[in-house]
Design a protein around this motif. Structure first.
Motif, PDB file in Angstrom:
ATOM      1  N   HIS A  64       0.828  -1.199   0.000  1.00 20.40           N
ATOM      2  CA  HIS A  64       0.000   0.000   0.000  1.00 20.40           C
ATOM      3  C   HIS A  64       0.870   1.260   0.000  1.00 20.40           C
ATOM      4  N   GLU A  65       1.952   1.218   0.745  1.00 23.57           N
ATOM      5  CA  GLU A  65       2.888   2.354   0.742  1.00 23.57           C
ATOM      6  C   GLU A  65       3.463   2.582  -0.654  1.00 23.57           C
ATOM      7  N   GLU A  66       3.767   1.496  -1.349  1.00 25.27           N
ATOM      8  CA  GLU A  66       4.293   1.615  -2.718  1.00 25.27           C
ATOM      9  C   GLU A  66       3.225   2.171  -3.656  1.00 25.27           C
ATOM     10  N   LEU A  67       1.988   1.735  -3.492  1.00 22.66           N
ATOM     11  CA  LEU A  67       0.900   2.286  -4.299  1.00 22.66           C
ATOM     12  C   LEU A  67       0.791   3.795  -4.085  1.00 22.66           C
ATOM     13  N   GLU A  68       0.820   4.220  -2.837  1.00 26.41           N
ATOM     14  CA  GLU A  68       0.720   5.652  -2.540  1.00 26.41           C
ATOM     15  C   GLU A  68       1.904   6.418  -3.121  1.00 26.41           C
ATOM     16  N   ARG A  69       3.087   5.822  -3.070  1.00 28.35           N
ATOM     17  CA  ARG A  69       4.269   6.478  -3.646  1.00 28.35           C
ATOM     18  C   ARG A  69       4.105   6.675  -5.141  1.00 28.35           C
ATOM     19  N   LEU A  70       3.593   5.658  -5.807  1.00 27.81           N
ATOM     20  CA  LEU A  70       3.448   5.728  -7.257  1.00 27.81           C
ATOM     21  C   LEU A  70       2.430   6.787  -7.664  1.00 27.81           C
ATOM     22  N   ILE A  71       1.277   6.822  -7.012  1.00 24.63           N
ATOM     23  CA  ILE A  71       0.244   7.764  -7.452  1.00 24.63           C
ATOM     24  C   ILE A  71       0.576   9.205  -7.065  1.00 24.63           C
ATOM     25  N   ALA A  72       1.528   9.382  -6.143  1.00 21.07           N
ATOM     26  CA  ALA A  72       1.952  10.737  -5.762  1.00 21.07           C
ATOM     27  C   ALA A  72       3.097  11.255  -6.627  1.00 21.07           C
ATOM     28  N   ASP A  73       3.659  10.399  -7.453  1.00 19.12           N
ATOM     29  CA  ASP A  73       4.825  10.752  -8.268  1.00 19.12           C
ATOM     30  C   ASP A  73       4.367  11.491  -9.535  1.00 19.12           C
ATOM     31  N   PRO A  74       4.760  12.750  -9.723  1.00 17.69           N
ATOM     32  CA  PRO A  74       4.339  13.487 -10.925  1.00 17.69           C
ATOM     33  C   PRO A  74       4.759  12.808 -12.234  1.00 17.69           C
ATOM     34  N   ALA A  75       5.898  12.137 -12.212  1.00 20.73           N
ATOM     35  CA  ALA A  75       6.363  11.444 -13.421  1.00 20.73           C
ATOM     36  C   ALA A  75       5.447  10.282 -13.769  1.00 20.73           C
ATOM     37  N   ILE A  76       4.942   9.582 -12.754  1.00 19.97           N
ATOM     38  CA  ILE A  76       3.998   8.485 -12.992  1.00 19.97           C
ATOM     39  C   ILE A  76       2.678   9.046 -13.513  1.00 19.97           C
ATOM     40  N   ARG A  77       2.223  10.138 -12.940  1.00 22.76           N
ATOM     41  CA  ARG A  77       0.970  10.749 -13.382  1.00 22.76           C
ATOM     42  C   ARG A  77       1.044  11.157 -14.854  1.00 22.76           C
ATOM     43  N   ALA A  78       2.204  11.637 -15.275  1.00 22.57           N
ATOM     44  CA  ALA A  78       2.375  12.093 -16.658  1.00 22.57           C
ATOM     45  C   ALA A  78       2.612  10.945 -17.633  1.00 22.57           C
ATOM     46  N   ASP A  79       2.859   9.737 -17.112  1.00 21.59           N
ATOM     47  CA  ASP A  79       3.158   8.574 -17.942  1.00 21.59           C
ATOM     48  C   ASP A  79       1.888   8.073 -18.624  1.00 21.59           C
TER      49      ASP A  79
END
Length: 295
Positions: A64-79
């Motif tokens: 769950h911590e990894e999920l939260e890290r990913l969705i908070a990452d601007p680079a992931i959002r722009a992917d």
């Protein structure tokens, strides 16, 4: 050039319904694995198998911590691999997480996960698709009724029903926060949907299903014959389900988020060919063309 027979026509002028042509459980009777004989029989009959605790509470916290890290990452959002909710503009899904994140790559390789997939499919397996689904409270939209195989066959080119999915809960699945619903036994009938597949259909369908959507009449018939099962469970629980199950989920209008990691395993003996009913392939982060077995 070898011609592959299309056992499951779809996306034509009319909706079609045909009996399943493939086994549900592909392993030989008595073949050893994590699943017991009664569990395999239940999966074969119903098309799904709930597991109360696939991963522990401590492991849930890590994922769950990894999920939260990913969705908070601007680079992931722009992917391109991130799908954004049309109304809230929040991340709905992130695809190919086993390649983006080593944390989720380890989960894919976990024998509790891949071992069950190998036993159900009777062969080595590769990841056809992986994603995290984020369903925050107060209005996250659901996924309309559909069979995954209908899309994976029509748009990704999977020839046969030799694919299994697992949805692992990273938050509690209540009976009110948009949980997974499956029609038990629906996997024994293939429903080919009407209507041609638009080019780049995936850009719309990952936010809201359109092409590949069964008719109201067909869904009413399926639900009348099979009923509907709603899955609830603590974080760490999981649901395994066959690729041809008719399933969907409702909106989440509660304050309680529902997040999960979703992994699709396909047999290495059922690798994708050209789409059966679409003008072009979907991107590889949605329908893999890397058939390397999970080790």
């Amino acid at each position: 050039m070898t011609t592959i027979t299309d056992l499951y026509p779809s996306r034509g002028a009319t909706e079609v319904s045909v009996p399943r042509q493939d086994p549900v459980v592909w392993s030989a009777p008595g073949e050893r694995g994590p699943l017991s004989v009664p569990e395999l029989q239940s999966y074969e009959r119903d098309g799904f198998l709930p597991v109360e605790e696939l991963i522990t509470a401590d492991e849930v916290a890590v994922y769950h911590e990894e999920l939260e890290r990913l969705i908070a990452d601007p680079a992931i959002r722009a992917d391109d691999r991130s799908i954004i909710e049309p109304q809230s503009q929040e991340i709905r899904s992130v695809f190919e997480v086993h390649k983006i994140s080593e944390v989720f790559a380890r989960l894919v390789r976990d024998e509790r996960v891949v071992g069950r997939a190998r036993q159900i499919l009777g062969s080595d397996v590769y990841v056809h698709q992986s994603r995290i689904n984020v369903k925050p409270g107060f209005g996250a939209s659901g996924f309309y009724w559909h069979s995954d195989f209908e899309t994976w066959h029509a748009e990704d080119g999977l020839p046969n029903m030799r694919t299994v999915s697992v949805s692992i809960a990273l938050t509690e699945n209540h009976d009110t926060n948009g949980g997974l619903m499956i029609m038990p036994g629906s996997h024994h009938t293939y429903l080919g949907c009407a209507g041609a597949t638009p080019k780049d259909n995936y850009k719309k369908s990952l936010q809201m299903q359109d092409a590949g959507t069964p008719s109201d009449e067909a869904l009413t018939d399926f639900a009348s014959r099979h009923g509907i099962k709603l899955f609830t469970g603590k974080a760490g629980s999981a649901t395994w389900f066959d690729c041809n199950c008719m399933h969907g989920s409702g909106d989440n209008i509660t304050p309680f988020p529902r997040s999960n990691v979703f992994i699709v395993f396909n047999s290495v003996e059922n690798t994708a060919v050209e789409p059966f009913a679409a003008p072009v392939r979907r991107p590889e982060y949605i329908g893999a063309r890397d058939f390397t077995p999970v080790r």
